[in-house]
Write a protein that holds these residues in place. Structure first.
Motif, short mmCIF file in Angstrom:
data_model
loop_
_atom_site.label_atom_id
_atom_site.label_comp_id
_atom_site.label_asym_id
_atom_site.label_seq_id
_atom_site.Cartn_x
_atom_site.Cartn_y
_atom_site.Cartn_z
N THR A 54 -13.01 29.55 -7.13
CA THR A 54 -13.26 28.57 -6.06
C THR A 54 -12.35 28.85 -4.86
N GLU A 55 -11.14 29.31 -5.14
CA GLU A 55 -10.21 29.65 -4.05
C GLU A 55 -10.66 30.91 -3.32
N ILE A 56 -11.06 31.91 -4.06
CA ILE A 56 -11.50 33.17 -3.45
C ILE A 56 -12.72 32.95 -2.56
N TYR A 57 -13.67 32.15 -3.03
CA TYR A 57 -14.91 31.93 -2.29
C TYR A 57 -14.87 30.71 -1.37
N SER A 58 -13.79 29.96 -1.40
CA SER A 58 -13.65 28.75 -0.58
C SER A 58 -14.81 27.78 -0.80
N VAL A 59 -15.07 27.52 -2.06
CA VAL A 59 -16.09 26.54 -2.45
C VAL A 59 -15.46 25.57 -3.43
N SER A 60 -16.12 24.44 -3.62
CA SER A 60 -15.63 23.48 -4.60
C SER A 60 -16.06 23.90 -6.00
N MET A 61 -15.38 23.35 -6.97
CA MET A 61 -15.77 23.60 -8.37
C MET A 61 -17.20 23.12 -8.59
N ASP A 62 -17.55 22.02 -7.95
CA ASP A 62 -18.89 21.47 -8.05
C ASP A 62 -19.93 22.50 -7.62
N CYS A 63 -19.65 23.22 -6.54
CA CYS A 63 -20.59 24.25 -6.05
C CYS A 63 -20.68 25.42 -7.02
N LEU A 64 -19.60 25.70 -7.71
CA LEU A 64 -19.59 26.84 -8.63
C LEU A 64 -20.32 26.55 -9.94
N ILE A 65 -20.22 25.34 -10.43
CA ILE A 65 -20.78 25.05 -11.76
C ILE A 65 -22.08 24.25 -11.75
N ARG A 66 -22.46 23.73 -10.58
CA ARG A 66 -23.70 22.97 -10.51
C ARG A 66 -24.67 23.67 -9.57
N ASP A 67 -25.89 23.21 -9.60
CA ASP A 67 -26.92 23.80 -8.75
C ASP A 67 -26.89 23.13 -7.37
N ARG A 68 -25.85 23.44 -6.64
CA ARG A 68 -25.67 22.91 -5.28
C ARG A 68 -25.47 24.06 -4.33
N ASP A 69 -25.89 23.87 -3.10
CA ASP A 69 -25.68 24.89 -2.09
C ASP A 69 -24.23 24.91 -1.66
N ALA A 70 -23.77 26.08 -1.36
CA ALA A 70 -22.41 26.25 -0.85
C ALA A 70 -22.47 27.15 0.36
N ARG A 71 -21.64 26.85 1.31
CA ARG A 71 -21.56 27.69 2.50
C ARG A 71 -20.27 28.48 2.42
N LEU A 72 -20.42 29.78 2.31
CA LEU A 72 -19.23 30.62 2.24
C LEU A 72 -18.66 30.81 3.63
N LEU A 73 -17.36 30.79 3.73
CA LEU A 73 -16.69 30.97 5.01
C LEU A 73 -16.46 32.45 5.27
N ASN A 74 -16.63 32.85 6.54
CA ASN A 74 -16.28 34.22 6.88
C ASN A 74 -14.76 34.29 7.06
N LYS A 75 -14.23 35.48 7.30
CA LYS A 75 -12.77 35.65 7.38
C LYS A 75 -12.15 34.85 8.52
N GLU A 76 -12.82 34.81 9.66
CA GLU A 76 -12.29 34.06 10.80
C GLU A 76 -12.24 32.56 10.49
N GLN A 77 -13.31 32.04 9.88
CA GLN A 77 -13.34 30.63 9.52
C GLN A 77 -12.26 30.31 8.49
N GLN A 78 -12.08 31.20 7.52
CA GLN A 78 -11.06 30.99 6.51
C GLN A 78 -9.67 31.01 7.13
N PHE A 79 -9.44 31.93 8.08
CA PHE A 79 -8.17 32.02 8.79
C PHE A 79 -7.88 30.71 9.53
N LEU A 80 -8.89 30.19 10.22
CA LEU A 80 -8.72 28.93 10.95
C LEU A 80 -8.44 27.77 9.99
N LEU A 81 -9.17 27.72 8.90
CA LEU A 81 -8.98 26.65 7.92
C LEU A 81 -7.59 26.71 7.30
N ASP A 82 -7.16 27.91 6.93
CA ASP A 82 -5.83 28.07 6.35
C ASP A 82 -4.75 27.69 7.35
#
Length: 128
Positions: A54-82
């Motif tokens: 979940t940390e590597i992909y910047s998604v919630s556990m819910d997105c990883l284990i359930r049938d929910r859509d997740a929006r993956l962040l690109n490197k720039e978005q992840q940099f801004l979020l961090d």
């Protein structure tokens, strides 16, 4: 054979992030075969591996284990979020206010005052 949702999501997220199984196993500090077993549904990954995914992909556990859509962040978005997450509360408020103002100004059409248009400048204000 119907695989658990997390198996499908592990494959999907890895593909979207352009990781090989070897690269991801290195990030997770496990053998490639161990990771392959997780991704093929042979073994259930331990909770610490799921959390790390979940940390590597910047998604919630819910997105990883359930049938929910997740929006993956690109490197720039992840940099801004961090960067934003590492700021003090007052600094985050200032950033949010600046974003709000920027969005608000972007939504308004630009008003060019008539007096500043070149065809309306009086002779006394025209450059010589």
């Amino acid at each position: 054979m119907e695989y658990p949702i997390y198996v499908k999501k592990m494959r999907e997220f890895r593909a979207k992030a352009n990781y090989t199984q070897q690269e991801l196993s290195n990030l997770l500090s496990v053998q490639r075969q161990t990771y392959c077993n997780y991704e093929n549904g042979i073994r259930m990954p331990p909770m610490e591996i799921m959390i790390r995914l979940t940390e590597i992909y910047s998604v919630s556990m819910d997105c990883l284990i359930r049938d929910r859509d997740a929006r993956l962040l690109n490197k720039e978005q992840q940099f801004l979020l961090d960067g934003f997450s590492s700021l003090e509360a007052n600094d985050r408020r200032e950033i949010l206010q600046a974003i709000h103002l920027k969005r608000k100004s972007a939504q308004k059409p630009m008003n060019i005052r008539k007096s500043l248009r070149p065809d309306t400048v009086s002779d006394s204000k025209k450059p010589s």
